[in-house]
Design an enzyme around this catalytic site. Structure first.
Site, PDB file in Angstrom:
ATOM      1  N   GLU A 106       0.840  -1.257   0.150  1.00  0.00           N
ATOM      2  CA  GLU A 106      -0.120  -0.015   0.078  1.00  0.00           C
ATOM      3  C   GLU A 106       0.804   1.398  -0.051  1.00  0.00           C
ATOM      4  OE1 GLU A 106      -2.352  -1.378   3.132  1.00  0.00           O
ATOM      5  OE2 GLU A 106      -3.985  -1.315   1.954  1.00  0.00           O
ATOM      6  N   GLU A 126      -3.875 -10.027   3.363  1.00  0.00           N
ATOM      7  CA  GLU A 126      -4.630  -9.784   4.651  1.00  0.00           C
ATOM      8  C   GLU A 126      -5.764 -10.887   4.768  1.00  0.00           C
ATOM      9  OE1 GLU A 126      -3.596  -7.430   2.679  1.00  0.00           O
ATOM     10  OE2 GLU A 126      -2.831  -5.895   3.782  1.00  0.00           O
TER      11      GLU A 126
HETATM   12  N1  COA Z   1       3.674  -8.242  11.632  1.00  0.00           N
HETATM   13  C1  COA Z   1       4.376  -8.458  12.693  1.00  0.00           C
HETATM   14  N2  COA Z   1       5.483  -9.406  12.743  1.00  0.00           N
HETATM   15  C2  COA Z   1       5.467  -9.915  11.597  1.00  0.00           C
HETATM   16  C3  COA Z   1       4.759  -9.711  10.282  1.00  0.00           C
HETATM   17  C4  COA Z   1       3.865  -8.666  10.400  1.00  0.00           C
HETATM   18  N3  COA Z   1       3.189  -8.288   9.548  1.00  0.00           N
HETATM   19  N4  COA Z   1       5.283 -10.331   9.447  1.00  0.00           N
HETATM   20  C5  COA Z   1       6.528 -10.992   9.859  1.00  0.00           C
HETATM   21  N5  COA Z   1       6.555 -10.728  11.082  1.00  0.00           N
HETATM   22  C6  COA Z   1       7.481 -11.451  12.179  1.00  0.00           C
HETATM   23  C7  COA Z   1       7.071 -13.013  12.623  1.00  0.00           C
HETATM   24  O1  COA Z   1       6.185 -12.951  13.682  1.00  0.00           O
HETATM   25  C8  COA Z   1       8.560 -13.416  12.802  1.00  0.00           C
HETATM   26  O2  COA Z   1       8.863 -13.054  14.030  1.00  0.00           O
HETATM   27  P1  COA Z   1       9.478 -13.760  15.104  1.00  0.00           P
HETATM   28  O3  COA Z   1      11.049 -14.005  14.335  1.00  0.00           O
HETATM   29  O4  COA Z   1       9.687 -13.317  16.283  1.00  0.00           O
HETATM   30  O5  COA Z   1       9.087 -15.211  15.183  1.00  0.00           O
HETATM   31  C9  COA Z   1       9.627 -12.470  11.792  1.00  0.00           C
HETATM   32  O6  COA Z   1       8.619 -11.485  11.462  1.00  0.00           O
HETATM   33  C10 COA Z   1       9.851 -13.485  10.560  1.00  0.00           C
HETATM   34  O7  COA Z   1       8.723 -13.786  10.047  1.00  0.00           O
HETATM   35  P2  COA Z   1       8.604 -15.431   9.562  1.00  0.00           P
HETATM   36  O8  COA Z   1       7.176 -15.683   8.922  1.00  0.00           O
HETATM   37  O9  COA Z   1       9.180 -16.263  10.627  1.00  0.00           O
HETATM   38  O10 COA Z   1       9.699 -15.216   8.185  1.00  0.00           O
HETATM   39  P3  COA Z   1       9.746 -15.681   6.758  1.00  0.00           P
HETATM   40  O11 COA Z   1      10.876 -15.199   6.441  1.00  0.00           O
HETATM   41  O12 COA Z   1       9.409 -17.089   6.528  1.00  0.00           O
HETATM   42  O13 COA Z   1       8.411 -14.995   6.146  1.00  0.00           O
HETATM   43  C11 COA Z   1       7.134 -13.022   5.498  1.00  0.00           C
HETATM   44  C12 COA Z   1       8.288 -13.546   5.901  1.00  0.00           C
HETATM   45  C13 COA Z   1       6.964 -11.539   5.499  1.00  0.00           C
HETATM   46  C14 COA Z   1       6.682 -13.585   3.984  1.00  0.00           C
HETATM   47  C15 COA Z   1       5.904 -13.613   6.716  1.00  0.00           C
HETATM   48  O14 COA Z   1       6.214 -13.554   7.853  1.00  0.00           O
HETATM   49  C16 COA Z   1       4.638 -13.023   6.518  1.00  0.00           C
HETATM   50  O15 COA Z   1       3.825 -13.481   5.514  1.00  0.00           O
HETATM   51  N6  COA Z   1       3.986 -12.195   7.006  1.00  0.00           N
HETATM   52  C17 COA Z   1       2.803 -11.755   7.228  1.00  0.00           C
HETATM   53  C18 COA Z   1       2.787 -10.597   5.921  1.00  0.00           C
HETATM   54  C19 COA Z   1       1.294 -10.009   6.031  1.00  0.00           C
HETATM   55  O16 COA Z   1       0.553 -10.828   6.232  1.00  0.00           O
HETATM   56  N7  COA Z   1       1.186  -8.788   5.989  1.00  0.00           N
HETATM   57  C20 COA Z   1       0.120  -8.120   5.926  1.00  0.00           C
HETATM   58  C21 COA Z   1      -0.465  -7.844   7.300  1.00  0.00           C
HETATM   59  S1  COA Z   1      -1.825  -6.762   7.588  1.00  0.00           S
END
Ligand code: COA
Length: 703
Positions: A106, A126
């Site tokens: 966004e 989301e």
């Molecule tokens: N908000 C808060 N924390 C987040 C986050 C978010 N949107 N996205 C990732 N994190 C944190 C995880 O909880 C994790 O924390 P930890 O190490 O304390 O456990 C850390 O970031 C790494 O995330 P992880 O998923 O383990 O790493 P990854 O490399 O496998 O994947 C992403 C990275 C970004 C692809 C995955 O975390 C993801 O899909 N995140 C959500 C994205 C999302 O839904 N965004 C829209 C939010 S409204």
């Protein structure tokens, strides 16, 4: 503390760097820092353009999901900032890398131009959290890429790669430069360009065909338990039919309603819960240095093959040790057949399977396991034989290697002692039920070293399995909790419920398959054997009616689908209630003096099954047989198919209120009798309810 957002200058270009590891998630503090940094640029008219990029492994990967719980949460400050950025009269360029998700995309769409590293992936996921994009993603994305791709990205939460993003207009250019260099050079180029600044909100709305929204609504309604899907269609419709500012209001109202929905709370809980499962209290950083590069699996039969095929599918070099040449040949053949299931010779997967098999070494001697870092015994369930095997594995293994048992019911500490290396001993239970994914229970003995656990958890993730650490109690987490669940299934049947009624309630709750169909599928001989094993262990409740139905059915050779009769009777795959089961239930009721009822309310069925599970979960927690209640939730979601939009049994109990659960347990105790303590609330449940605390306030402390 380093600043979350830094503003600097590079010649006449302003540079804004977001630096909030690990994934640059947008907390309210980051948004405030971003706003302040942008104000610095606004206050410097001598700068001709702004370059925006992120430090670390990724551009902003979304809003900070934990901040959605905060009482002061509001999307307004961020949306106002994005409007300011978009309205800027000097070019604002974002350089994207990593995973550009949610609030990150966004932000990128509010910037005027986007340049991306070739490996970047972009999405609005989301929906996976029971939400819709809340910062105008629903309005800007369709204007940039069209209604069809926008719908697909938002409804399925799928990411697009750079090629798709570039061809659809989501990114303007691709660059191999570092994010900082890419941002600065693109910003400088745009400052010099005579091209008019392009603002996504000002682009014309797409004009999809007349049936587009009918089809979209039909697609969204396929999963009625996820209300965000319909909301996505409605906000997309607003983007198409309404001016941007009105679409903004539609999105805000939908987002706010969903943020507080039970489904989104549950899915957000599971997002963090799944990531917690790999955290081992007490494991040091050293854990990350311990690698498992070759595994030995010793044994024969289904369980052995499950372990071997799981390893081979993840390309882990594996040594399979069988007791003799004949059984080794048979095992190797069966492993190959298991991998080949459903794959013909001309299938593209065939050559991959050949490659997987090339990672497999067969042997009949434990002298060949010395180069393995993990040795798994997967022989038949006999504690004496297992002790002997663990002792031999302990002797054959190299220093520091981990010895494991694939047993489902054995006492891990007995085997750990036998191995001579209790600090490097674990249990590995490859769960095969009807869950959403693949679960691996990693069982911790009294002396298992945290670093050993951490190494095995990392291997489990590499195998594509969700690992859950369980303590050494009978049935570990899943089978122990399933046992009380299935106890109530049999009890309800004897009291007058039918299998289709029970399955209907459970499937209506959201499980993919009810318990009676599940047991018929697994085979009642397998289940009855497990019940008998528990009886033999001396851990059976002193209750002669305990899970008697499954045992009787098995003794009558009514083994489920495979014999055409079990809890149901089958014609092919079609099943119907079985008259002979009913006679059996009447007979059992008479034998145990149980009054049959003509009607058992659905609420009773649901509560007796689920609250028994919660109560057992609380006992597991208070014994320290699970690290956290959220691990139990993940185990049930991944392993057994507990609906994710309900968050798992322990989360559900908290949402309904622990006092309510206790009241219902006591009520069933009063009406059914509580001779065996089935309905006595676990002390942990009582103490948390009394103090108004939550499961996560209770922490298992590592000795
Ligand atoms: N908000 C808060 N924390 C987040 C986050 C978010 N949107 N996205 C990732 N994190 C944190 C995880 O909880 C994790 O924390 P930890 O190490 O304390 O456990 C850390 O970031 C790494 O995330 P992880 O998923 O383990 O790493 P990854 O490399 O496998 O994947 C992403 C990275 C970004 C692809 C995955 O975390 C993801 O899909 N995140 C959500 C994205 C999302 O839904 N965004 C829209 C939010 S409204």
């Amino acid at each position: 503390m380093a600043s979350l957002v830094q503003f600097s200058r590079e010649g006449t270009v302003g540079v804004l760097c977001i630096d909030n590891p690990p994934v640059n998630a947008l907390s309210p503090e980051t948004i405030a820092a971003l706003s302040a940094a942008f104000a610095e640029f606004e206050a410097a008219p001598e700068l001709v353009a702004l370059a925006v990029y992120c430090a670390g492994r990724t551009f902003v990967a979304g809003g900070d999901i934990s901040s959605f719980e905060r009482p002061d949460f509001s999307a307004k400050p961020y949306n106002a900032l994005l409007a300011r950025i978009e309205a800027c009269t000097r070019p604002v360029v974002a350089a994207l890398h990593g995973t550009v998700l949610g609030g990150g995309l966004e932000l990128a769409m509010a910037c005027h131009y986007r340049v991306a590293h070739p490996a970047t992936r972009l999405g609005l996921p989301e929906v996976n959290l029971g939400l819709i994009p809340g910062s105008l993603g629903t309005q800007r994305l369709p204007r940039l890429v069209g209604a069809s791709l926008a719908l697909n990205m938002m409804l399925n939460g799928t990411m697009v790669n750079v090629a798709q993003a570039e061809s659809s207009g989501l990114v303007d250019a691709v660059s191999e430069l570092s994010p900082k260099d890419a941002a600065i050079s693109a910003a400088a180029a745009h400052a010099d360009s005579t091209r008019e600044i392009r603002r996504a909100s000002k682009l014309p709305a797409p004009t999809p065909g007349p049936d587009f929204f009918v089809a979209a609504a039909a697609e969204a309604s396929k999963h009625a338990a996820y209300p965000a899907r319909q909301a996505i269609v409605r906000t997309l419709k607003a983007a198409v039919e309404l001016p941007f500012s009105e679409g903004e209001q539609v999105e805000a109202a939908e987002f706010d309603a969903l943020r507080n929905s039970a489904e989104s709370l549950a899915l957000r809980h599971l997002f963090f819960a799944e990531r917690e499962t790999t955290k081992v209290p007490g494991a040091s950083k050293l854990a990350s240095q311990r690698r498992i590069t070759r595994v030995a699996v010793v044994g024969i039969g289904d369980r052995c093959q499950t372990v071997v095929t799981s390893l081979l599918k993840a390309s882990v070099p594996t040594t399979l040790v069988a007791p003799d040449g004949v059984s080794l040949q048979r095992e190797l053949e069966q492993v190959r057949n298991a991998l080949l299931t459903g794959c013909s010779k001309d299938d593209a997967r065939f050559s991959k399977i050949e490659k997987m098999m090339s990672n497999l070494r067969g042997s009949v001697s434990l002298a060949d396991v010395g180069d393995c870092e993990l040795l798994v015994e997967a022989i038949h369930e006999s504690i004496d034989l297992k002790q002997e095997m663990c002792s031999r594995l302990g002797e054959a293994a190299q220093d520091g290697a981990i010895v494991a048992t694939a047993s489902v019911f054995a006492d891990i500490d007995v085997l750990a002692r036998a191995s001579g290396r209790p600090q490097d001993f674990v249990g590995l239970h490859f769960v095969h039920l009807q869950g959403k994914g693949k679960l691996l229970e990693v069982v911790r003995g009294a002396n298992t070293n945290p670093e050993t656990l951490a190494a095995v958890l990392r291997l489990a993730s590499g195998l594509g399995r969700t690992p859950i650490v369980a303590g050494n109690s009978y049935g570990f987490i899943i089978y122990r909790m399933m046992d009380v669940y299935l106890r109530e299934v049999d009890a309800l049947l004897v009291e007058g419920a039918t299998p289709s009624q029970i399955d209907g309630v459970v499937e209506g709750f959201g499980f993919p398959v009810g318990p009676c169909r599940m047991l018929d599928l697994i085979g009642l001989d397998v289940e009855a054997k497990a019940v008998c094993a528990r009886r033999a262990s001396g851990l059976f409740p002193a209750d002669s009616s305990y899970r008697v139905v499954v045992q009787r059915l098995a003794s009558l050779e009514n083994l489920g689908q495979k014999t055409g009769r079990g809890y149901y009777r089958y014609r092919g795959r079609e099943h119907a209630d079985s008259v002979s089961l009913n006679s059996l239930l009447e007979q059992v009721a008479g034998e145990f003096g149980i009054q049959r009822r003509s009607e058992i309310p659905e609420e009773e069925i649901s509560e007796r099954l689920l609250y028994s599970v919660v109560n057992e979960g609380a006992r597991i927690l208070e014994e320290g047989a699970a690290y956290r209640s959220s691990d139990i939730d993940v185990a049930w979601m991944v392993g057994v198919g507990f609906p994710d939009y309900r968050g798992g049994p322990m989360f559900m109990a908290e949402q309904r209120g622990l006092s309510h659960v206790i009241d219902r347990l006591k009520q069933y105790g009063a009406s059914r009798g509580d001779e065996h303590g089935y309905w006595t609330p676990a002390p942990l449940l009582e103490s948390l309810a009394t103090q108004g605390r939550r499961f996560k306030d209770w922490q298992f402390s590592v000795a």
